[in-house]
Enzyme design. Structure first.
Site, PDB file in Angstrom:
ATOM      1  N   THR A  72      64.811 -24.585  71.079  1.00 39.87           N
ATOM      2  CA  THR A  72      63.853 -24.342  70.007  1.00 39.87           C
ATOM      3  C   THR A  72      64.449 -23.478  68.903  1.00 39.87           C
ATOM      4  O   THR A  72      64.346 -23.797  67.719  1.00 39.87           O
ATOM      5  CB  THR A  72      62.625 -23.611  70.590  1.00 39.87           C
ATOM      6  OG1 THR A  72      62.213 -24.322  71.757  1.00 39.87           O
ATOM      7  CG2 THR A  72      61.501 -23.557  69.598  1.00 39.87           C
ATOM      8  N   GLU A 105      68.523  -9.219  65.957  1.00 43.87           N
ATOM      9  CA  GLU A 105      67.121  -9.012  65.554  1.00 43.87           C
ATOM     10  C   GLU A 105      66.168  -9.883  66.362  1.00 43.87           C
ATOM     11  O   GLU A 105      65.059  -9.452  66.710  1.00 43.87           O
ATOM     12  CB  GLU A 105      66.980  -9.305  64.053  1.00 43.87           C
ATOM     13  CG  GLU A 105      65.626  -9.014  63.458  1.00 43.87           C
ATOM     14  CD  GLU A 105      65.239  -7.536  63.534  1.00 43.87           C
ATOM     15  OE1 GLU A 105      64.481  -7.198  64.466  1.00 43.87           O
ATOM     16  OE2 GLU A 105      65.671  -6.750  62.681  1.00 43.87           O
ATOM     17  N   ILE A 150      59.450 -10.112  64.091  1.00 47.35           N
ATOM     18  CA  ILE A 150      59.180  -8.742  63.619  1.00 47.35           C
ATOM     19  C   ILE A 150      60.500  -8.006  63.422  1.00 47.35           C
ATOM     20  O   ILE A 150      61.324  -7.965  64.330  1.00 47.35           O
ATOM     21  CB  ILE A 150      58.319  -7.975  64.648  1.00 47.35           C
ATOM     22  CG1 ILE A 150      57.016  -8.729  64.924  1.00 47.35           C
ATOM     23  CG2 ILE A 150      58.040  -6.568  64.167  1.00 47.35           C
ATOM     24  CD1 ILE A 150      56.152  -8.051  65.976  1.00 47.35           C
ATOM     25  N   LYS A 188      63.639  -5.927  76.478  1.00 46.73           N
ATOM     26  CA  LYS A 188      63.446  -5.548  75.071  1.00 46.73           C
ATOM     27  C   LYS A 188      63.269  -4.039  74.936  1.00 46.73           C
ATOM     28  O   LYS A 188      63.829  -3.406  74.045  1.00 46.73           O
ATOM     29  CB  LYS A 188      62.241  -6.297  74.501  1.00 46.73           C
ATOM     30  CG  LYS A 188      62.427  -7.821  74.505  1.00 46.73           C
ATOM     31  CD  LYS A 188      61.135  -8.563  74.210  1.00 46.73           C
ATOM     32  CE  LYS A 188      61.335 -10.079  74.338  1.00 46.73           C
ATOM     33  NZ  LYS A 188      60.057 -10.824  74.301  1.00 46.73           N
TER      34      LYS A 188
END
Lengths: 428, 428
Positions: A14, A131, A138, A207
Site C-alpha cells: 500500500t 516520518e 502526522i 512507535k
C-alpha cells in the site's frame, strides 16, 4: 536546478504504491518544492506478477532489495518492506554502507535496531529518515526533532494504533463485546497478519520507543516499554467509564522522571471531552509537552496509503533539498542509555469489582484500599438481579505500587467474586 | 563540531527575552541538537535602560538594528522588533544584503513585503525563516513547507488570534457582552496597542495570507483577504448558536477554487464538539487539508514568551544545522500571482432576525429566502415579552451571493425591526 534525485524503492505494498503514485502525479509540484526532479530508477518487491494499482513499466525491476540498495544509479534507498530483521535490515545497512541515505516507514526496525543503524549512518555520513514510522501522516518526527529543538521535552504521549482505536470506538458506539469487533476488524482487513502486533500494543510500543529516544536524547529501548494490550478491555468497562465521563484509549506515555525513563502503553481512561477522548476510529493523536512551548497536539490519519505515503514523501523531499538532520535529533554516539523505570508517577485509577452479596462486603473493600493508602474519589454500586454486584471506584491520585498492593489484597477479603479490573486515568 | 553560530538579536520584548533565556538555559541541549554552539554576539532594542528579565551583560549593545544586522561577527540576524516597515524591514534587508540569513516573528512584514523580501533573500543566496510569525509555538510553517511537501494542499484554516478567541470564549462562559470582555482584555494586557489589529481580524489575516502563499504556491497577498472582525459578535448570537450546538470563532479559511484564491477571515459558526469548536481561551489551531494526507490538525499556544520563543529557536537550530528551505516552500521567483476570488464556496448560514409582531411576518421572511433560492434547515422563534421577536434560521447550503441578496431584500418586507445578522457555518 540540481540533478534529479534517483530513488530505489523496495516494497510495493500500500505505502510503496502510494509513494509511486504521488511521484507520478505531482512531479512538477515536487520538483518546484525540492529544487530538483525526483525520479524512480528501480523497484523491488516479492512478487513481480502481482497486479498493482500503478504503472511501474518505466522502472527497472530488481529482485533483491540488497542489490537495489547498492546500485550506483540509486541516490536514495526507500525501504518499505517492513519487519525488524531479514532483508529490510540487510538492505538498509547495505544502502548506508554504499553511501546512500535511507527513508523508511519501518517502526519495528527502528525500535529494535535504531541505535546500531543510526551509528552506522553517522559513520558513513548518511542519515535515515522515518516520518512514516510513527502516526502515519502526522508530522511528529519532524516536530520533535526540529520544531521543538529549543525545548527540554517533558512528556510525550499518544494514541498511535488506529486499529485499536477503531476497535475501542466501535465497541462503544455499537455496544458490542471485544471479540465481536475484533472479528469485524479482521474481516475489514484492519489487523496485521499477527494481530497481537495491533491489539497486544506491540506496534504502538515500537512507535512510543522511537518517540522516547527523540524526546529524551536516549538510546531507543523498546524492551523497557511496559506493555498491556486492549484484549482485556470489556464492553462493561467502556460503558461504566462513559457513565462517569471517560473514554478508554490505548495510550502510550513516556516521561523522564528522577527515577528514570518511564515508558508505558496501556488502556487508560481519559476525559471524554479531552482531545484524546474525542478521537474516533483510525485517527491518531500525539501530544508533546516541552518546557517552553507548553503542550502541542498533533492529529491526523495514522495509517492508510495516502497519509503514510505523504510522510514518506516529506522525508524524500527533505533529502532532495539537501537537508540532513541527525537520525534521532542529535548524534547517535551522544545518546545516553536510558535507565528504565517502572511507572511511579501517581494517577487516579478506575477499579471495577464484582462484589459478593455479603454483609460488610463494601466495608472490607474500603478497608483494603484505606490500608493501601488509597482514598476514594467516587464509588458507584450498580443494580444487579442476582450474582455479584458491580462496584466501580475512582480513586484519588495514588501510586501504581499502592494499586498493585490493593489488587493483590482484595481477593483475600473473601467478598470479591472475580479478579478486579484496574485502569489508569491519565491526565491529558 | 562546527564553529558556533553567532546571533544578533534585535528587539528585546517578551519574545526576544524568551529567546535569550532559552539560549542561556539550554546551551548544551541546543549544541547537541544543532551540532554546534549557538551564541549571542550583540543585541539591540529601543530602550537600553529598561529592566529586563534576563542577563544581557555578556552581549554587546548596538543602538541601531541596521548596524547590528550588518556586523561581521553576526552570522544570523534575529528580527523581533515587529511592524511592517521602518527599522524592522530596513534591518532585515540589510542583513540579507550583507549575506546573512534572517529569523523573524514578524507576520505584518511578511504579509506586506513577503514577496520582495523572499526574492531579495534568494538573490543573495540566503533564507528567511518565520515559524513564530504564525500561531506561536505551533509548527505550522514547517509542517506546510516540509511535512506536506508531497501534497497538493486543498484548504488551510485556523483560529490564529488568541485574544479574539479569549474574548469569544469568555463572553460565552461569563455571559458578558462584547464591550465588557473587550475592556477586561485591555486591562489584562491581551490587546495590541492598536486593538483593531486583534479584534478587527488584521493580525489573524496577516497570518492567513502567509499560510495561503505556502499552501498554494502563490505570492502572498494580504490585500485580497476578505476581513471581518469580531466587533459585531453579540452575546445573543453566542447564546443562540450554543443552543443549536455551535460556537462562534474568528476563523480564517483559504482555499483555491476554479474561480481563484479565496481568503477570508470572519466570525463563523462551527460545531461545538469539533476540534475548533472545543478551542478555549488563547489556544490556537490550524487545520491543513492535502490530497494525500487528508486532514492534519495542529493545536497549541498561539502566543506568549515560551511558545513564541520556542518557534524562533526552531528556526535558529534549523539554520545552525545548515538547513535552508525556500522562504515560502518553493523559489520566490516561481510563485504565481494569485487571482483573488470573493468567497463563492457554498455553506450553510446562520441568520438572526428581529421580527415585528405583524400577521404574516414569518411568511414574508420565508418568501424572501425562497425567492433567493435559499432553503431553510432549522428555524426557531424565541419567546419575547414585547418588541420584536428574535427569529433564528439555519439555512441549507447556499451561496454567499444568495445570502447577500436575501439580506438586502429582507428589510424591504417591512416586518424586520433591525438589520439581520448573518454568520457563515463553516464545515471543519
Amino acid at each position: 536546478m540540481s540533478a534529479p534525485l534517483r530513488l530505489g524503492i523496495a516494497g510495493l505494498g500500500t505505502v510503496g504504491i502510494g509513494v509511486v503514485k504521488i511521484i507520478q502525479k505531482h512531479a512538477d509540484l515536487i520538483a518546484a518544492r525540492s529544487g530538483r526532479a525526483i525520479t524512480v530508477t528501480a523497484v523491488s518487491a516479492r512478487d513481480r506478477l502481482k497486479n498493482r494499482d500503478a504503472d511501474l513499466s518505466a522502472y527497472e525491476w530488481v529482485a533483491d532489495p540488497v542489490e537495489l540498495a547498492k546500485r550506483d544509479d540509486v541516490d536514495l534507498y526507500v525501504e518499505l518492506i517492513g519487519g525488524e530483521s531479514g532483508v529490510a535490515r540487510e538492505s538498509v545497512e547495505a544502502a548506508l554502507r554504499a553511501g546512500k541515505d535511507v527513508v523508511t516507514a519501518n517502526k519495528a526496525l527502528l525500535a529494535m535496531h535504531g541505535q546500531s543503524l543510526s551509528e552506522l549512518a553517522e559513520a558513513e555520513g548518511r542519515v535515515i529518515r522515518f516520518e512514516a514510522a510513527v502516526a502515519g501522516g502526522i508530522p511528529v518526527i519532524k516536530t520533535m526533532t526540529e520544531s521543538l529543538a529549543g525545548n527540554r521535552l517533558e512528556r510525550v504521549m499518544g494514541v498511535m494504533n488506529g486499529t485499536c482505536n477503531y476497535i475501542l470506538t466501535r465497541m462503544e458506539s455499537a455496544g458490542l463485546p471485544y471479540e465481536a469487533v475484533f472479528e469485524e476488524a479482521r474481516q475489514l482487513g484492519y489487523l496485521e497478519a499477527d494481530p497481537t502486533l495491533d491489539v497486544g500494543g506491540i506496534d504502538a510500543s515500537h512507535k512510543l520507543a522511537i518517540l522516547s529516544s527523540i524526546a529524551f536524547g536516549t538510546q531507543v529501548d523498546f524492551s523497557a516499554v511496559e506493555i498491556e494490550g486492549i484484549e482485556r478491555v470489556s464492553i462493561d468497562d467502556i460503558r461504566r467509564a462513559a457513565d462517569m465521563g471517560y473514554r478508554i484509549k490505548l495510550l502510550g506515555v513516556a516521561q523522564m522522571t528522577a527515577r528514570g525513563l518511564e515508558q508505558r502503553m496501556s488502556p487508560c481512561l481519559v476525559p471524554a471531552e479531552s482531545p484524546i477522548g474525542q478521537l474516533q476510529g483510525g485517527t491518531n493523536m500525539v501530544v508533546v509537552e516541552g518546557d517552553s512551548v507548553g503542550q502541542i497536539v498533533l492529529r491526523g490519519a495514522g495509517a492508510g496509503e495516502g497519509p503514510t505515503a505523504s510522510a514518506v514523501m516529506s522525508d524524500i523531499v527533505e533529502l532532495a533539498r539537501g537537508v540532513r538532520v541527525p537520525v534521532f535529533g542529535q548524534p547517535a554516539t551522544g545518546l545516553k542509555k536510558a535507565l528504565p523505570a517502572r511507572t511511579a508517577v501517581p494517577a487516579a485509577y478506575y477499579l471495577r469489582l464484582a462484589l459478593l452479596d455479603k454483609p460488610g462486603a463494601l466495608a472490607k473493600v474500603a478497608s483494603v484500599l484505606g490500608d493501601a493508602g488509597i482514598s476514594i474519589h467516587r464509588m458507584r454500586q450498580y443494580d444487579h438481579e442476582d450474582g455479584p454486584a458491580p462496584v466501580l471506584i475512582v480513586t484519588h491520585k495514588t501510586t501504581p505500587d499502592a494499586i498493585d498492593h490493593a489488587i493483590e489484597m482484595l481477593p483475600k477479603t473473601g467478598v470479591i467474586a472475580e479478579d478486579p479490573v484496574e485502569l489508569r486515568i491519565e491526565e491529558v
